[in-house]
Enzyme design. Sequence first.
Site, PDB file in Angstrom:
ATOM      1  N   TYR A 185       0.816  -1.219   0.000  1.00 19.98           N
ATOM      2  CA  TYR A 185       0.000   0.000   0.000  1.00 19.98           C
ATOM      3  C   TYR A 185       0.851   1.271   0.000  1.00 19.98           C
ATOM      4  CZ  TYR A 185      -3.545  -3.355   1.731  1.00 19.98           C
ATOM      5  OH  TYR A 185      -4.362  -4.440   1.913  1.00 19.98           O
ATOM      6  N   HIS A 204       1.189 -11.428   2.129  1.00 18.56           N
ATOM      7  CA  HIS A 204       0.074 -10.749   1.437  1.00 18.56           C
ATOM      8  C   HIS A 204      -0.592 -11.651   0.393  1.00 18.56           C
ATOM      9  CE1 HIS A 204      -1.359  -6.457   0.284  1.00 18.56           C
ATOM     10  NE2 HIS A 204      -2.317  -7.328   0.151  1.00 18.56           N
TER      11      HIS A 204
HETATM   12  N1  LIG Z   1      -5.311  -8.733   1.853  1.00 18.23           N
HETATM   13  C1  LIG Z   1      -5.630  -8.224   0.694  1.00 18.23           C
HETATM   14  O1  LIG Z   1      -5.203  -8.693  -0.372  1.00 18.23           O
HETATM   15  C2  LIG Z   1      -6.552  -7.030   0.655  1.00 18.23           C
HETATM   16  C3  LIG Z   1      -7.155  -6.660  -0.559  1.00 18.23           C
HETATM   17  C4  LIG Z   1      -7.994  -5.546  -0.553  1.00 18.23           C
HETATM   18  C5  LIG Z   1      -8.230  -4.840   0.617  1.00 18.23           C
HETATM   19  N2  LIG Z   1      -7.619  -5.216   1.778  1.00 18.23           N
HETATM   20  C6  LIG Z   1      -7.837  -4.478   3.049  1.00 18.23           C
HETATM   21  O2  LIG Z   1      -9.221  -4.373   3.319  1.00 18.23           O
HETATM   22  C7  LIG Z   1      -9.601  -3.009   3.427  1.00 18.23           C
HETATM   23  C8  LIG Z   1     -10.994  -2.790   2.877  1.00 18.23           C
HETATM   24  O3  LIG Z   1     -11.158  -3.388   1.611  1.00 18.23           O
HETATM   25  P1  LIG Z   1     -11.592  -2.632   0.279  1.00 18.23           P
HETATM   26  O4  LIG Z   1     -11.232  -1.195   0.359  1.00 18.23           O
HETATM   27  O5  LIG Z   1     -11.111  -3.463  -0.851  1.00 18.23           O
HETATM   28  O6  LIG Z   1     -13.148  -2.788   0.236  1.00 18.23           O
HETATM   29  P2  LIG Z   1     -14.452  -2.289   0.967  1.00 18.23           P
HETATM   30  O7  LIG Z   1     -14.221  -1.999   2.404  1.00 18.23           O
HETATM   31  O8  LIG Z   1     -15.478  -3.281   0.578  1.00 18.23           O
HETATM   32  O9  LIG Z   1     -14.829  -0.968   0.167  1.00 18.23           O
HETATM   33  C9  LIG Z   1     -14.390   0.299   0.443  1.00 18.23           C
HETATM   34  C10 LIG Z   1     -15.332   1.238  -0.293  1.00 18.23           C
HETATM   35  O10 LIG Z   1     -16.663   1.086   0.238  1.00 18.23           O
HETATM   36  C11 LIG Z   1     -17.192   2.330   0.611  1.00 18.23           C
HETATM   37  N3  LIG Z   1     -17.847   2.173   1.916  1.00 18.23           N
HETATM   38  C12 LIG Z   1     -17.292   1.696   3.045  1.00 18.23           C
HETATM   39  N4  LIG Z   1     -18.189   1.702   4.044  1.00 18.23           N
HETATM   40  C13 LIG Z   1     -19.346   2.215   3.545  1.00 18.23           C
HETATM   41  C14 LIG Z   1     -20.624   2.485   4.096  1.00 18.23           C
HETATM   42  N5  LIG Z   1     -20.901   2.241   5.374  1.00 18.23           N
HETATM   43  N6  LIG Z   1     -21.576   3.009   3.275  1.00 18.23           N
HETATM   44  C15 LIG Z   1     -21.308   3.266   1.989  1.00 18.23           C
HETATM   45  N7  LIG Z   1     -20.101   3.031   1.396  1.00 18.23           N
HETATM   46  C16 LIG Z   1     -19.133   2.511   2.177  1.00 18.23           C
HETATM   47  C17 LIG Z   1     -16.037   3.288   0.727  1.00 18.23           C
HETATM   48  O11 LIG Z   1     -16.436   4.556   0.223  1.00 18.23           O
HETATM   49  P3  LIG Z   1     -16.422   5.889   1.141  1.00 18.23           P
HETATM   50  O12 LIG Z   1     -14.996   6.215   1.356  1.00 18.23           O
HETATM   51  O13 LIG Z   1     -17.146   6.843   0.281  1.00 18.23           O
HETATM   52  O14 LIG Z   1     -17.151   5.565   2.415  1.00 18.23           O
HETATM   53  C18 LIG Z   1     -14.959   2.676  -0.153  1.00 18.23           C
HETATM   54  O15 LIG Z   1     -14.996   3.237  -1.446  1.00 18.23           O
HETATM   55  C19 LIG Z   1      -8.508  -2.245   2.684  1.00 18.23           C
HETATM   56  O16 LIG Z   1      -8.411  -0.919   3.118  1.00 18.23           O
HETATM   57  C20 LIG Z   1      -7.284  -3.059   3.020  1.00 18.23           C
HETATM   58  O17 LIG Z   1      -6.780  -2.704   4.291  1.00 18.23           O
HETATM   59  C21 LIG Z   1      -6.800  -6.310   1.807  1.00 18.23           C
END
Ligand SMILES: NC(=O)c1ccc[n+]([C@@H]2O[C@H](COP(=O)([O-])OP(=O)(O)OC[C@H]3O[C@@H](n4cnc5c(N)ncnc54)[C@H](OP(=O)(O)O)[C@@H]3O)[C@@H](O)[C@H]2O)c1
Length: 272
Positions: A44, A102
Amino acid sequence: MSICFRPGLERAFGTFPLKGEELISTFGEAYNVGYRAFDTAQMYENEADVGAAISRHAIKREELFITTKVHPDNYSSDRFLKSVEGSLEKLGLFRVDLLLLHWPDTSGDNRGILELLREAKREGLTEAIGVSNFTARMMKEAQALLDGEVVINQVEFHPLLDQTVLLEASFESGVPLSSFSSVARGAVFRYPDFEQIGETYGKTAAQVVLRWILQKGVTINTMSTKPENIKANFDVMDFVLSSVDMKRIDAFTTTNYRCVDSSKVPWAPEWD
Ligand SMILES: NC(=O)c1ccc[n+]([C@@H]2O[C@H](COP(=O)([O-])OP(=O)(O)OC[C@H]3O[C@@H](n4cnc5c(N)ncnc54)[C@H](OP(=O)(O)O)[C@@H]3O)[C@@H](O)[C@H]2O)c1
């Protein structure tokens, strides 16, 4: 009890793709709401920003549970431990609470990197170790090789994806799952059912989705830039979805919608 399931740690704040001042202020927002677990990764390129957030907000180290992940580019004996030391320097920490691989090794044979992961723990660079994006087979092999030391497999987990095979393997191997892309990066909001279910409980669609994940026995990682969403995503411990609503949500897993696959990430394995 796995350390990741200590009360409060079942809800972590993800930091991807946040960076710089946005990460620092969002981190503070999440801390003030109550989050104590934060998820970052070498990939990241924001570990230094996480370190800056901890010091800018004058948060005591012992209050936090910090997870980072080793980038696959560092999966060699000459780079692995050095890269973790680099992460610690950026984070301003002596050790992280949880260190993950990862992605699996693209060869499909994870023995070498699992040994390196164990070495990082033995050297005191991390309190606990785990994996991410491991398949059912890999998860079982990892737990056997590391004699039960694997405390988490962080994977894509939300109601639009059938992860039954992984859940079964999790129960069999004793490796708990933790979710990423918990609201499928917004894709869950295309379905009015989650909002409708939420009306019964006075909760939003996102809260229903997150609660469903928790009731599957899976810890959650969520990311939001908006204070109201950051708070809502944390505020999921004061209601319980009925078995009827759990089943209704289970039915969505046949959608089989994935946010992350090999078309987006070169290290992605063949999923279960
Ligand atoms: N291990 C891995 O390979 C891996 C891969 C991907 C992610 N991750 C980790 O998981 C975390 C989260 O995953 P992600 O970012 O892929 O997906 P996510 O949490 O499903 O999606 C984030 C998106 O959803 C929106 N959101 C979040 N809460 C909301 C709510 N209550 N209402 C409406 N919209 C909402 C956010 O927009 P707004 O900002 O507008 O609220 C953002 O654009 C990452 O930050 C990272 O730390 C790990």
